[in-house]
Design a protein around this motif. Structure first.
Motif, short mmCIF file in Angstrom:
data_model
loop_
_atom_site.label_atom_id
_atom_site.label_comp_id
_atom_site.label_asym_id
_atom_site.label_seq_id
_atom_site.Cartn_x
_atom_site.Cartn_y
_atom_site.Cartn_z
N ILE A 308 -15.95 4.27 -5.93
CA ILE A 308 -17.34 3.84 -6.02
C ILE A 308 -17.83 3.11 -4.76
CG2 ILE A 308 -17.39 3.79 -8.53
CD1 ILE A 308 -16.88 0.85 -8.50
N ASP A 309 -16.88 2.70 -3.89
CA ASP A 309 -17.31 2.05 -2.65
C ASP A 309 -16.18 2.09 -1.64
OD1 ASP A 309 -19.35 0.58 -1.15
OD2 ASP A 309 -17.96 -1.11 -1.25
N CYS A 310 -16.57 2.06 -0.37
CA CYS A 310 -15.60 2.04 0.73
C CYS A 310 -16.19 1.19 1.84
CB CYS A 310 -15.31 3.47 1.22
SG CYS A 310 -14.23 3.56 2.67
N LEU A 318 -11.32 -0.96 2.64
CA LEU A 318 -11.17 -1.48 1.29
C LEU A 318 -11.85 -0.51 0.34
CD1 LEU A 318 -10.14 -3.88 -0.44
CD2 LEU A 318 -12.49 -4.79 -0.30
N ILE A 319 -11.06 0.07 -0.55
CA ILE A 319 -11.56 1.07 -1.50
C ILE A 319 -11.77 0.40 -2.85
CG2 ILE A 319 -11.17 3.32 -2.53
CD1 ILE A 319 -11.30 3.27 0.58
N TYR A 372 -10.94 -1.79 -9.68
CA TYR A 372 -9.80 -2.20 -8.86
C TYR A 372 -10.14 -1.94 -7.40
CZ TYR A 372 -6.99 -2.39 -13.14
OH TYR A 372 -6.50 -2.70 -14.38
N THR A 373 -9.44 -2.65 -6.53
CA THR A 373 -9.55 -2.38 -5.10
C THR A 373 -8.15 -2.16 -4.53
OG1 THR A 373 -9.39 -4.72 -4.45
CG2 THR A 373 -11.61 -3.82 -4.85
N ILE A 380 -12.85 6.72 2.47
CA ILE A 380 -13.00 7.65 1.34
C ILE A 380 -14.46 7.61 0.89
CG2 ILE A 380 -12.22 8.31 -0.94
CD1 ILE A 380 -9.69 6.77 -0.49
N GLN A 381 -15.08 8.74 0.83
CA GLN A 381 -16.49 8.84 0.47
C GLN A 381 -16.70 8.42 -0.98
OE1 GLN A 381 -18.21 12.64 1.41
NE2 GLN A 381 -19.88 12.40 -0.05
N PRO A 382 -17.63 7.51 -1.26
CA PRO A 382 -17.97 7.20 -2.65
C PRO A 382 -18.38 8.48 -3.39
CG PRO A 382 -18.92 5.57 -1.18
CD PRO A 382 -18.36 6.65 -0.29
#
Length: 405
Positions: A308-310, A318-319, A372-373, A380-382
């Motif tokens: 969901i975010d990068c 941070l993923i 989680y992160t 990595i593309q959301p």
């Protein structure tokens, strides 16, 4: 909406869906009118069309509702209606004149004469009966006006009945497949019982549990897209309205890559990663096959998280991801991202983010739908998905109440 977003992100030119009425997947998480309007806005902003399925067997009470229903659908800005009933088709032409009308496979259009009649009534597209061969489709293309588009199924579950018009579910369970509520009775095991020996069951063939005599193999035409195009097919259809976003992303992504020029042999293995029955090519090159031995599905991977975010973080990335199944520190996962082959990474510095937002280091992600992160050396593309090979997957799936180990 998750499935729609995945389909668009991974390369669909159009998405077909249903509202909470008149669709052939009554038990799916369908769209209400407000949600449909949002879906149309989302899709159109990405140059993708929305086709609304209205293809159940219509009963008298249904047709009475259709005028206002079609007006509401048209008001959302949706591009087309997929209809199988000729009466519903006539009503749609009157009450949704701005929308394209597509003829559903439930109408069993299997010849040029039928296609031409539908075209004369206003159809912009016909979805071929699933029983047509490639040569049948090529003949239809030659004998119909070029302005009539031809769509054909390329991938997904097949029904043992003529273009899905089955009565078995209704007879055995009271749930009509033709009204969108199929119990998939054709996937059940069956045995033979002789009239004078009640309670004594004899296997029809294969195993002592019976045989799946009506269990159709799944359709897979990834290696034959050129043949479909040469036959005159304008649009391929991927069956996936009762599937999760991970399935939709995997299959749409594979077909998009081949349509964009990658060799099918380089991509085919992607279709083995998701849950499926044994594959074949339907009726395109001969008689379709039944799977009389294997019950259920096979898959090579398990969907473990949604990205969901990068963001950049201490020289790495941070993923942020939503957990779908259990994964742990130092696990190797595969990244399924739009427009690219899958690649691997190792989970490092795994942390759980509870509702209070305080990051907590943990050895395992095992709380379903929790955030989680972890750190990675690649962006990595959301909207991407993380998966693990099944041989590395622990049998325990994460549940909302699972405790951290």
């Amino acid at each position: 909406m998750e499935q729609l977003q995945a389909a668009i992100a991974f390369g669909a030119d159009a998405v077909y869906l249903a509202t909470d009425r008149f669709g052939m997947r009554a038990r799916a998480n369908n769209f209400n009118m407000e949600e449909l309007a949002h879906a149309v806005t989302f899709a159109h902003s990405r140059n993708v069309k929305i086709h609304v399925a209205c293809n159940v067997l219509m009963m008298p009470n249904d047709t009475a509702q259709l005028p206002s229903y079609f007006e509401e659908v048209q008001a959302t800005g949706a591009d087309a209606l997929i209809i199988g009933d000729i009466g519903a088709f006539a009503i749609a032409r009157e009450y949704a004149p701005k929308m394209e009308l597509h003829v559903s496979t439930q109408a069993s259009v299997a010849n040029a004469e039928a296609a031409k009649v539908w075209h004369s009534l206003g159809a912009a597209r016909v979805v071929c009966a699933r029983e047509m061969s490639l040569s049948d489709i090529a003949r239809m293309r030659q004998e119909t006006p070029p302005s009539l588009k031809i769509e054909a199924f390329a991938h997904g579950a097949m029904c043992m009945a003529v273009s899905g018009r089955c009565l078995i579910s209704s007879y055995l369970t009271g749930r009509s497949g033709n009204r969108g509520n199929c119990s998939q009775s054709c996937r059940w095991n069956y045995t033979l019982e002789e009239e004078k020996r009640p309670g004594e069951h004899f296997p029809i063939e294969q195993t002592d549990r019976g045989t799946l005599i009506m269990n159709a193999k799944d359709l897979n035409m990834l290696a034959h897209l050129d043949a479909l195009a040469e036959a005159g097919v304008d649009s391929i259809k991927i069956e996936g309205r009762n599937k999760k976003a991970f399935y939709v992303a995997t299959v749409v992504g594979a077909y998009r890559r081949v349509l964009d020029g990658e060799p099918a042999e380089n991509v085919y293995s992607e279709l083995l990663t998701i849950s499926h029955r044994p594959y074949n090519t339907g009726f395109y090159f001969g008689e379709a096959e039944q799977e009389c031995v294997e019950e259920g599905y096979t898959k090579q991977t398990v969907h473990v998280a949604d990205v969901i975010d990068c963001s950049t973080h201490a020289g790495a990335y941070l993923i942020t991801a939503r957990c779908r199944n259990r994964f742990s520190e130092r696990d190797t996962v595969e990244v399924l991202a739009p427009n690219s082959p899958a690649n691997t990474l190792q989970i490092k510095n795994l942390c759980w983010i509870p509702e209070n937002g305080v990051s907590t280091p943990v050895p395992t992600a095992n709380r379903s739908c929790n955030i989680y992160t972890f750190e990675a050396m690649q962006a990595i593309q959301p909207g991407s998905f993380l998966r693990m090979r099944t041989e590395n997957f622990f049998s325990e799936v994460c549940t909302e109440n699972a405790s951290q180990s």
